[in-house]
Design an enzyme around this catalytic site. Structure first.
Site: not given
Ligand SMILES: NC(=O)c1ccc[n+]([C@@H]2O[C@H](COP(=O)([O-])OP(=O)(O)OC[C@H]3O[C@@H](n4cnc5c(N)ncnc54)[C@H](O)[C@@H]3O)[C@@H](O)[C@H]2O)c1
Length: 247
Positions: A143, A156
């Site tokens: 990401s 995350y």
């Protein structure tokens, strides 16, 4: 002729959004698809969509962070299709609070699914590819969060950073078996990861391209990485983010 003719592709987290778009695109390029997801309703719906468009698809239900589920998935896919050539790792969950407010159980849960889950599918699918002796291609989803600080998330982002490193390590270790590993770091795409924020409500400041991305725009890069079009690419993480990382 499709770019993935005769290939068997496992799409982890194929039940919606980017995994769904990837499953559908890969099938149009000739791959037979196996979706691995914890949500049966989603997995069955995408399987039906792939079949409706003329493709072949199966699904296995399980959780990426459970080693036995992952091993069982590999066994079922190989029992059904005879082999596996491609792995795309889309399953992830995200935390939504700053470190000082993040509960430790939640921290461990996010790391377990998003980092350990990716590790387990990579490990057991590549073990199968090595056994087959014909190489393979693995695409991990990292990401943009791996490369930027965020005011309201931490587990995350850490997991996504680890996936960048895992991708390089695997590329270095598995090239000898003809297995290439690369990754994609998307910016805002489709709906929010594991959440309820819809595409149209996602803010698009800092996006050079002027808008959030469509899941299909991640799938097309996954296709490039999974196919021989990227045969000289090893261990890279491509920032497919509408330009948000360059401003
Ligand atoms: N959508 C974005 O804006 C965006 C941005 C950056 C990175 N990414 C990354 O791209 C990938 C795909 O994102 P998305 O938006 O399509 O995610 P999503 O949340 O829409 O879909 C994830 C899928 O994975 C499944 N899943 C979740 N936990 C699982 C588990 N423990 N075991 C098995 N399956 C599980 C879910 O059921 C779902 O079908 C993720 O790795 C995500 O981190 C997405």
């Amino acid at each position: 002729m499709g770019r993935l003719d005769d290939k068997i592709a496992i799409v982890v987290g194929g039940g919606r959004n980017i995994g769904r778009a990837t499953s559908k695109l890969f099938a149009t390029e000739g791959a037979k698809i196996a979706i691995f997801d914890l949500d049966e309703e989603r997995a069955a719906a995408v399987t039906e969509e792939v079949v409706e468009q003329g493709g072949e698809c199966m699904y296995v239900i399980g959780e990426v962070q459970k080693v036995d589920d992952v091993k069982n998935m590999v066994t079922k896919v190989v029992d059904h299709y005879g082999k596996v050539d491609i792995l795309v790792n889309c399953a992830a969950i995200s935390d939504r609070s700053p470190m000082l407010e993040l509960d430790n159980d939640e921290y461990h849960r996010v790391i377990d699914v998003t980092m350990n889950g990716t590790y387990y599918t990579c490990k057991y699918v590549s073990e199968q590819m090595v056994k087959q002796g014909k190489g393979g291609s693995i695409v991990n989803f990292s990401s943009g969060s791996a490369f930027q600080g965020n005011t309201r998330r931490v587990a995350y982002d850490m997991a996504k950073g680890a996936i960048v490193v895992l991708t390089m390590d695997m590329a270095a270790q598995l090239a000898q078996y003809g297995i290439r590993t690369n990754a994609i770091a998307p910016g805002q795409t489709g709906s929010q990861v594991g959440g309820k924020i819809a595409f149209e409500d996602r803010h698009s400041n800092n996006l050079v391209g002027g808008r959030a991305g469509y899941p299909e725009e991640q799938a097309s890069v996954a296709l490039f990485l999974a196919s021989d079009d990227s045969r000289h690419l090893y261990g890279q993480t491509l920032q497919n983010d509408g330009g948000s990382s360059i401003v």
